[in-house]
Design a protein around this motif. Structure first.
Motif, short mmCIF file in Angstrom:
data_model
loop_
_atom_site.label_atom_id
_atom_site.label_comp_id
_atom_site.label_asym_id
_atom_site.label_seq_id
_atom_site.Cartn_x
_atom_site.Cartn_y
_atom_site.Cartn_z
N VAL A 14 37.02 -8.39 -45.02
CA VAL A 14 37.53 -9.76 -45.16
C VAL A 14 36.44 -10.67 -45.69
N LEU A 19 39.92 -7.43 -48.40
CA LEU A 19 41.21 -7.55 -47.71
C LEU A 19 41.39 -9.00 -47.26
N LEU A 20 42.65 -9.42 -47.18
CA LEU A 20 42.99 -10.81 -46.85
C LEU A 20 43.83 -10.80 -45.58
N PRO A 21 43.34 -11.39 -44.49
CA PRO A 21 44.09 -11.32 -43.23
C PRO A 21 45.36 -12.17 -43.31
N THR A 22 46.46 -11.66 -42.72
CA THR A 22 47.72 -12.39 -42.74
C THR A 22 48.20 -12.74 -41.33
N LEU A 27 48.73 -5.40 -41.93
CA LEU A 27 49.53 -5.97 -43.02
C LEU A 27 48.69 -6.91 -43.90
N PRO A 28 47.47 -6.50 -44.26
CA PRO A 28 46.61 -7.41 -45.02
C PRO A 28 47.03 -7.53 -46.48
N GLY A 29 46.64 -8.65 -47.11
CA GLY A 29 46.69 -8.73 -48.55
C GLY A 29 45.51 -7.96 -49.14
N ARG A 30 45.58 -7.67 -50.44
CA ARG A 30 44.54 -6.89 -51.12
C ARG A 30 44.00 -7.71 -52.29
N SER A 31 42.70 -7.59 -52.52
CA SER A 31 42.08 -8.27 -53.66
C SER A 31 42.42 -7.56 -54.96
N GLY A 32 42.20 -8.26 -56.06
CA GLY A 32 42.41 -7.65 -57.37
C GLY A 32 41.57 -6.39 -57.56
N GLU A 35 42.97 -3.46 -55.67
CA GLU A 35 44.12 -2.94 -56.42
C GLU A 35 43.67 -2.11 -57.61
#
Lengths: 303, 303
Positions: A14, A19-22, A27-32, A35
């Motif tokens: 983070v 990773l982006l905490p939600t 269920l984290p978001g992912r950085s470019g 990906e």
């Protein structure tokens, strides 16, 4: 406050904006860049498996509930399965829904079950498709990717609730299917080793539910129906499964009545690389800055 | 039996093995070539929008339910929203679940609501992320793609329940956000026209629920908050929206308290290209055999 290696790794990911905490475990978001690594890993696996000359297909994350009921996942893994509910009410029930949400009250009883579940494993929608479109004597090999859901919220960044499987399924005679899985276990080790990952192949079992499930798991292990490639992510002692190789025998072909032209039941095997887990293994092994990954690894990914 | 243009188009896509029926309306599998067209369309849009120098992120199809409750989607579109349920029972309840499924009885009451809903629109998870990570004076532009779910089963292949949005969001001052949406409406027409699609830009409204919803839709249209690019897929008279351009004003920034460094509320706009709808528009316009598509179109996609 005591921490764990899993929480520490998540916090580092983070902080590095990988990773982006939600607010929801697993269920984290992912950085470019996360990906991009996953996409390039996918391409490396496709290149390594070009000799399969696979058909390619894709199925969405939601699947036919009736088919899913038939496929038996709810018998073996009810705790991981997810069904999709929606609102079927009128204006008055809508006002109640909005009021309950505004007041922080439960609103589950204002939802009804739809015809869809979430797919827990990429290969499920393929079996009814093959039952529909047929199986020639030489069998079929299908490459797919799918977003899958498993209800197992965890602080471990390598145990996501929603993740992508880079999957292949082989359908045909026993000889073909067994040889294909064998080939891919070696190939899986080769591909992941070429990315500098310290991987190991071992027999494994699925997390069958309840007391009866323990028997099923022991049986699966004894018959060597499931192998996993593991790699340390947050622990050397308990490495994480990042790919699996499953011999189903006639489990799915019996269920969906998939036969060869001579009338005999076909057999199947599948393999799946966990896109997020492989990516996390790369970050854990080579560090959080992809620009500093070993030249040999970068060459395989960014060739 | 009378058919419709939508059903005819779906049947032709199935016969050509471009879509794979799963027994659920709006939930087909996709062929490898359908996927390749979609991927290449995505790349064409990314190339066209390189001057945004966007951050890129990705969020999974499931989202935080509490965040989703706050975001107001269930107030405006309860009929389209989907919540995720799972099994929380013990061995005895599991036996009952299995028995009910075997006997074809309902089992919805053996499921409990989880902390997750399905994401109906790519940009939702971004607002809490920006609230967390901050907004500089120059604003932010974020490119994303997401698998979204909308509970609207339909025989129309262009109205899927689960599909991908190729999305961008601009956050910043009113001037920046309004100019950005304006630029992209022109650019959207340009990109889609370069693919030989007979597209039109027009004001539009979202499908707000119930009697109160009709007012909201009329207001949205009058204020020109939503534009859509439409293209005939199965009807010249009723073309299908394949991209949308939405000016939210302070709707989301008020909700998630997203401010500029000077303390003023930011504004936002988003745009989304429907990956499946654009792909279907290409098949409808140029025919079902991609090898026979016009050279100019193939050049843009396969450059």
């Amino acid at each position: 406050m005591s921490s764990t290696p899993e929480v520490d790794f998540f916090d580092r990911l983070v902080e590095a904006k990988i990773l982006l905490p939600t607010g929801i475990d697993g269920l984290p978001g992912r950085s470019g860049m996360f990906e991009e690594v996953g996409d390039r890993l996918h391409k490396a696996i496709l290149r390594a498996g070009a000799d399969d000359q696979p058909e390619t297909m894709h199925f969405p994350p939601a699947i036919n509930r009736k088919m899913f009921e038939k496929a038996g996942f709810l018998k073996s893994f009810p705790q991981l399965a997810a069904s999709i509910f929606s609102f079927y009410g009128n204006d008055a029930q809508h006002r109640e829904l909005v009021q309950r949400i505004d007041e922080g009250h439960p609103w589950a009883d204002l939802q009804g079950m739809t015809d869809c579940c979430l797919n827990p494993s990429a290969c499920y929608p393929l079996y009814p498709e093959v039952a529909r479109s047929g199986l020639p004597a030489e069998g079929r090999i299908v490459a797919m990717w799918a977003y899958v859901f498993r209800h197992e919220p965890s602080k471990d960044p390598a145990r996501m609730q929603m993740f992508r499987q880079l999957e292949r399924v082989c359908l045909g005679t026993q000889d073909k299917v067994v040889a294909w899985r064998e080939k891919w276990m070696n190939r899986g080790i080769e591909v992941l080793s070429s990315l500098g990952l310290p991987v190991t192949l071992q027999t494994a079992a699925d997390p069958f539910f309840g007391r009866a499930g323990r028997m099923l798991a022991a049986n699966q292990k004894e018959q060597k129906l499931k192998f996993e490639i593991t790699c340390p992510i947050t622990s050397e002692e308990k490495p994480t499964a990042i790919a699996s190789f499953n011999y189903h025998q006639e489990h799915f072909t019996k269920m969906f009545n998939i036969k060869l032209p001579d009338g005999s039941l076909a057999q199947t095997a599948c393999l799946g690389f966990g896109q997020e887990r492989c990516t996390l293994a790369l970050y854990a092994t080579h560090g959080l800055d992809t620009a500093k990954w070993p030249e040999s690894v970068r060459k395989v990914l960014w060739q």
